[in-house]
Design an enzyme around this catalytic site. Structure first.
Site, mmCIF file in Angstrom:
data_model
loop_
_atom_site.group_PDB
_atom_site.id
_atom_site.type_symbol
_atom_site.label_atom_id
_atom_site.label_comp_id
_atom_site.label_asym_id
_atom_site.label_seq_id
_atom_site.Cartn_x
_atom_site.Cartn_y
_atom_site.Cartn_z
ATOM 1 C CB CYS A 9 -0.896 -0.029 1.241
ATOM 2 S SG CYS A 9 -2.136 1.265 1.258
ATOM 3 C CB CYS A 10 2.427 3.435 -2.001
ATOM 4 S SG CYS A 10 1.868 3.418 -3.713
ATOM 5 C CB ALA A 11 0.598 8.136 -1.830
#
Length: 107
Positions: A9-11
């Site tokens: 999960c990232c931005a």
């Protein structure tokens, strides 16, 4: 052994996509059956409910969400090391993800 599911999960889910590819290459090389996918922080809750990951690896740029994710979700959550993320070290991130899943199974 059931196939393990790893969520990165990232931005926005874009920068982790390359890391997913590197992790899948490492898994294939080592004969590890695993499903790895990337998502953005805004979609995390939906993706957890739909795909039931065994572990969530969080991109360093959204490390501030680690505590919230740990409270919200029942699986291990860890921020990917800055160096491993910067160098896109798929092998190391895969290894750490599998360690977290294994540690959780022995609790």
């Amino acid at each position: 052994m059931n196939k393990k599911v790893i969520m990165l999960c990232c931005a926005g889910g874009m920068s982790t996509s390359l890391l997913v590819t590197k992790m899948q290459k490492a898994a294939t090389k080592d004969g590890i059956e695993v499903e790895i996918f990337a998502t953005g922080a805004a979609s995390a809750e939906y993706d957890v409910s739909q795909r039931h990951p065994d572990v969530i690896m969080v991109g360093p740029q959204i490390r501030f969400l680690e505590k919230e994710f740990k409270e919200k979700f029942s699986m291990p959550v860890e921020v990917i090391g800055m160096h491993d993320y910067g160098t896109m070290n798929g092998e190391k991130v895969l290894k750490r993800s599998l360690e977290l899943i294994s540690d959780e199974a022995t609790k």
